[in-house]
Scaffold this motif. Structure first.
Motif, PDB file in Angstrom:
ATOM      1  N   SER A   1      44.701  68.139  48.844  1.00 51.46           N
ATOM      2  CA  SER A   1      43.898  68.341  47.633  1.00 51.46           C
ATOM      3  C   SER A   1      42.419  68.401  48.007  1.00 51.46           C
ATOM      4  CB  SER A   1      44.166  67.222  46.630  1.00 51.46           C
ATOM      5  OG  SER A   1      43.917  65.968  47.223  1.00 51.46           O
ATOM      6  N   PRO A   2      42.001  69.546  48.557  1.00 52.67           N
ATOM      7  CA  PRO A   2      40.608  69.662  49.022  1.00 52.67           C
ATOM      8  C   PRO A   2      39.569  69.571  47.913  1.00 52.67           C
ATOM      9  CG  PRO A   2      41.759  71.764  49.215  1.00 52.67           C
ATOM     10  CD  PRO A   2      42.765  70.748  48.797  1.00 52.67           C
ATOM     11  N   LYS A   3      39.970  69.871  46.683  1.00 56.86           N
ATOM     12  CA  LYS A   3      38.991  69.794  45.593  1.00 56.86           C
ATOM     13  C   LYS A   3      38.594  68.348  45.284  1.00 56.86           C
ATOM     14  CE  LYS A   3      42.482  69.937  42.096  1.00 56.86           C
ATOM     15  NZ  LYS A   3      43.169  69.355  41.372  1.00 56.86           N
ATOM     16  N   ASP A   4      39.452  67.382  45.673  1.00 55.15           N
ATOM     17  CA  ASP A   4      39.134  65.972  45.437  1.00 55.15           C
ATOM     18  C   ASP A   4      38.152  65.418  46.467  1.00 55.15           C
ATOM     19  OD1 ASP A   4      40.864  65.997  43.311  1.00 55.15           O
ATOM     20  OD2 ASP A   4      42.517  65.062  44.405  1.00 55.15           O
ATOM     21  N   VAL A   5      38.095  66.078  47.629  1.00 51.24           N
ATOM     22  CA  VAL A   5      37.210  65.598  48.696  1.00 51.24           C
ATOM     23  C   VAL A   5      35.796  66.035  48.366  1.00 51.24           C
ATOM     24  CG1 VAL A   5      36.696  65.670  51.154  1.00 51.24           C
ATOM     25  CG2 VAL A   5      39.071  65.807  50.383  1.00 51.24           C
ATOM     26  N   GLY A   6      34.932  65.084  48.332  1.00 47.48           N
ATOM     27  CA  GLY A   6      33.542  65.408  48.019  1.00 47.48           C
ATOM     28  C   GLY A   6      32.667  64.215  48.294  1.00 47.48           C
ATOM     29  N   PRO A   7      31.441  64.301  47.881  1.00 54.38           N
ATOM     30  CA  PRO A   7      30.546  63.172  48.128  1.00 54.38           C
ATOM     31  C   PRO A   7      30.993  61.934  47.347  1.00 54.38           C
ATOM     32  CG  PRO A   7      29.485  64.818  46.749  1.00 54.38           C
ATOM     33  CD  PRO A   7      30.799  65.386  47.181  1.00 54.38           C
ATOM     34  N   ARG A   8      30.768  60.809  47.962  1.00 53.04           N
ATOM     35  CA  ARG A   8      31.119  59.545  47.311  1.00 53.04           C
ATOM     36  C   ARG A   8      30.064  59.221  46.265  1.00 53.04           C
ATOM     37  NH1 ARG A   8      32.810  55.185  51.398  1.00 53.04           N
ATOM     38  NH2 ARG A   8      30.676  54.599  50.989  1.00 53.04           N
ATOM     39  N   ASP A   9      30.517  58.685  45.160  1.00 54.14           N
ATOM     40  CA  ASP A   9      29.566  58.309  44.118  1.00 54.14           C
ATOM     41  C   ASP A   9      29.274  56.807  44.196  1.00 54.14           C
ATOM     42  OD1 ASP A   9      31.793  57.087  42.998  1.00 54.14           O
ATOM     43  OD2 ASP A   9      31.985  58.503  41.353  1.00 54.14           O
ATOM     44  N   GLU A  10      28.472  56.355  43.266  1.00 58.77           N
ATOM     45  CA  GLU A  10      28.050  54.951  43.257  1.00 58.77           C
ATOM     46  C   GLU A  10      29.235  54.002  43.103  1.00 58.77           C
ATOM     47  OE1 GLU A  10      25.448  52.237  40.236  1.00 58.77           O
ATOM     48  OE2 GLU A  10      24.652  54.210  40.711  1.00 58.77           O
ATOM     49  N   ARG A  11      30.210  54.410  42.325  1.00 59.15           N
ATOM     50  CA  ARG A  11      31.393  53.585  42.102  1.00 59.15           C
ATOM     51  C   ARG A  11      32.184  53.426  43.396  1.00 59.15           C
ATOM     52  NH1 ARG A  11      36.683  54.901  38.616  1.00 59.15           N
ATOM     53  NH2 ARG A  11      36.845  56.462  40.228  1.00 59.15           N
ATOM     54  N   ASP A  12      32.354  54.516  44.154  1.00 59.80           N
ATOM     55  CA  ASP A  12      33.064  54.451  45.437  1.00 59.80           C
ATOM     56  C   ASP A  12      32.389  53.466  46.384  1.00 59.80           C
ATOM     57  OD1 ASP A  12      34.905  56.454  44.668  1.00 59.80           O
ATOM     58  OD2 ASP A  12      33.550  58.034  45.374  1.00 59.80           O
ATOM     59  N   VAL A  13      31.084  53.555  46.467  1.00 62.98           N
ATOM     60  CA  VAL A  13      30.320  52.671  47.351  1.00 62.98           C
ATOM     61  C   VAL A  13      30.469  51.217  46.907  1.00 62.98           C
ATOM     62  CG1 VAL A  13      27.997  52.098  48.156  1.00 62.98           C
ATOM     63  CG2 VAL A  13      28.702  54.490  47.985  1.00 62.98           C
ATOM     64  N   SER A  14      30.428  50.992  45.605  1.00 63.27           N
ATOM     65  CA  SER A  14      30.549  49.637  45.072  1.00 63.27           C
ATOM     66  C   SER A  14      31.921  49.042  45.373  1.00 63.27           C
ATOM     67  CB  SER A  14      30.306  49.652  43.566  1.00 63.27           C
ATOM     68  OG  SER A  14      30.546  48.391  43.009  1.00 63.27           O
ATOM     69  N   PHE A  15      32.974  49.824  45.159  1.00 60.30           N
ATOM     70  CA  PHE A  15      34.328  49.322  45.422  1.00 60.30           C
ATOM     71  C   PHE A  15      34.538  49.055  46.905  1.00 60.30           C
ATOM     72  CE2 PHE A  15      35.957  51.703  41.441  1.00 60.30           C
ATOM     73  CZ  PHE A  15      35.468  50.694  40.630  1.00 60.30           C
ATOM     74  N   GLU A  16      34.025  49.942  47.744  1.00 62.76           N
ATOM     75  CA  GLU A  16      34.163  49.732  49.179  1.00 62.76           C
ATOM     76  C   GLU A  16      33.398  48.477  49.609  1.00 62.76           C
ATOM     77  OE1 GLU A  16      33.687  51.942  53.480  1.00 62.76           O
ATOM     78  OE2 GLU A  16      33.113  53.011  51.669  1.00 62.76           O
ATOM     79  N   ARG A  17      32.220  48.304  49.092  1.00 56.94           N
ATOM     80  CA  ARG A  17      31.408  47.131  49.440  1.00 56.94           C
ATOM     81  C   ARG A  17      32.119  45.850  49.012  1.00 56.94           C
ATOM     82  NH1 ARG A  17      26.423  48.179  46.930  1.00 56.94           N
ATOM     83  NH2 ARG A  17      26.012  49.539  48.689  1.00 56.94           N
ATOM     84  N   GLN A  18      32.677  45.844  47.808  1.00 57.25           N
ATOM     85  CA  GLN A  18      33.388  44.656  47.322  1.00 57.25           C
ATOM     86  C   GLN A  18      34.635  44.392  48.166  1.00 57.25           C
ATOM     87  OE1 GLN A  18      32.238  42.587  45.156  1.00 57.25           O
ATOM     88  NE2 GLN A  18      34.005  41.253  44.962  1.00 57.25           N
ATOM     89  N   GLY A  19      35.359  45.452  48.524  1.00 58.23           N
ATOM     90  CA  GLY A  19      36.538  45.292  49.364  1.00 58.23           C
ATOM     91  C   GLY A  19      36.186  44.739  50.734  1.00 58.23           C
ATOM     92  N   GLU A  20      35.119  45.250  51.330  1.00 63.96           N
ATOM     93  CA  GLU A  20      34.696  44.761  52.646  1.00 63.96           C
ATOM     94  C   GLU A  20      34.232  43.311  52.569  1.00 63.96           C
ATOM     95  OE1 GLU A  20      35.132  46.317  55.564  1.00 63.96           O
ATOM     96  OE2 GLU A  20      36.155  47.818  54.346  1.00 63.96           O
ATOM     97  N   ARG A  21      33.601  42.950  51.471  1.00 62.12           N
ATOM     98  CA  ARG A  21      33.149  41.569  51.297  1.00 62.12           C
ATOM     99  C   ARG A  21      34.348  40.623  51.241  1.00 62.12           C
ATOM    100  NH1 ARG A  21      30.227  41.854  46.581  1.00 62.12           N
ATOM    101  NH2 ARG A  21      28.474  42.613  47.787  1.00 62.12           N
ATOM    102  N   VAL A  22      35.346  40.970  50.449  1.00 57.54           N
ATOM    103  CA  VAL A  22      36.536  40.125  50.340  1.00 57.54           C
ATOM    104  C   VAL A  22      37.273  40.088  51.684  1.00 57.54           C
ATOM    105  CG1 VAL A  22      38.801  39.921  49.241  1.00 57.54           C
ATOM    106  CG2 VAL A  22      36.778  40.411  47.862  1.00 57.54           C
ATOM    107  N   GLY A  23      37.380  41.239  52.348  1.00 60.02           N
ATOM    108  CA  GLY A  23      38.016  41.273  53.664  1.00 60.02           C
ATOM    109  C   GLY A  23      37.311  40.372  54.662  1.00 60.02           C
ATOM    110  N   PHE A  24      35.984  40.332  54.602  1.00 55.84           N
ATOM    111  CA  PHE A  24      35.210  39.458  55.476  1.00 55.84           C
ATOM    112  C   PHE A  24      35.527  37.995  55.196  1.00 55.84           C
ATOM    113  CE2 PHE A  24      31.440  36.743  55.875  1.00 55.84           C
ATOM    114  CZ  PHE A  24      31.278  36.783  57.254  1.00 55.84           C
TER     115      PHE A  24
END
Length: 139
Positions: free
Chosen positions: A66-89
């Motif tokens: 699904s190449p149309k789904d691949v695109g720049p990450r938005d603020e929400r993506d960054v926030s979820f990744e940051r929260q996930g990495e924090r919990v993983g840490f």
């Protein structure tokens, strides 16, 4: 489902299945011999390599499907990744205390190495689950 959520699912599935296979193989060897005699180094290295390759291949395949789904990450993506990495840490910081205690107690290297690997696995799973929950329910 966004591409970043697909990546989180891929990460979770790989982080669950590959270590499960590793632990089935290696812990099964404990029936035949003691922990000091179990050959775990190569299976551990192979499991680590397989997990990295599977993660990359599955992510590329998801992007190609699904190449149309691949695109720049938005603020929400960054926030979820940051929260996930924090919990993983936090998870790895707590769980790694067990193999540290085992090392201090002079336990076999087998248990220490597998405890550290388990800490990494639990950290990866916690990180992925937090990201998935973020995409599904928000924070």
């Amino acid at each position: 489902m966004s591409f970043e959520e697909k990546r989180a699912w891929i990460y979770a599935v790989v982080a669950l299945l590959v270590p499960a296979g590793y632990f089935v193989v290696v812990l099964g060897r404990l029936r035949e011999s003691s922990a000091a005699e179990v050959a775990y180094v190569w299976p551990l290295l192979i499991a680590t390599g397989v997990a990295m390759v599977l993660n990359m291949v599955a992510t590329i395949a998801a992007g190609a499907a699904s190449p149309k789904d691949v695109g720049p990450r938005d603020e929400r993506d960054v926030s979820f990744e940051r929260q996930g990495e924090r919990v993983g840490f936090y998870v790895i910081s707590l769980v790694v205390l067990v193999p540290l205690g085992l090392a201090m107690a002079g336990v076999e290297q087998f248990w220490i190495a597998n405890g550290i690997y388990l800490a990494f696995v639990l950290s990866a799973l916690a990180s992925a689950v937090v990201r998935i929950v973020g995409y599904r329910r928000g924070f």
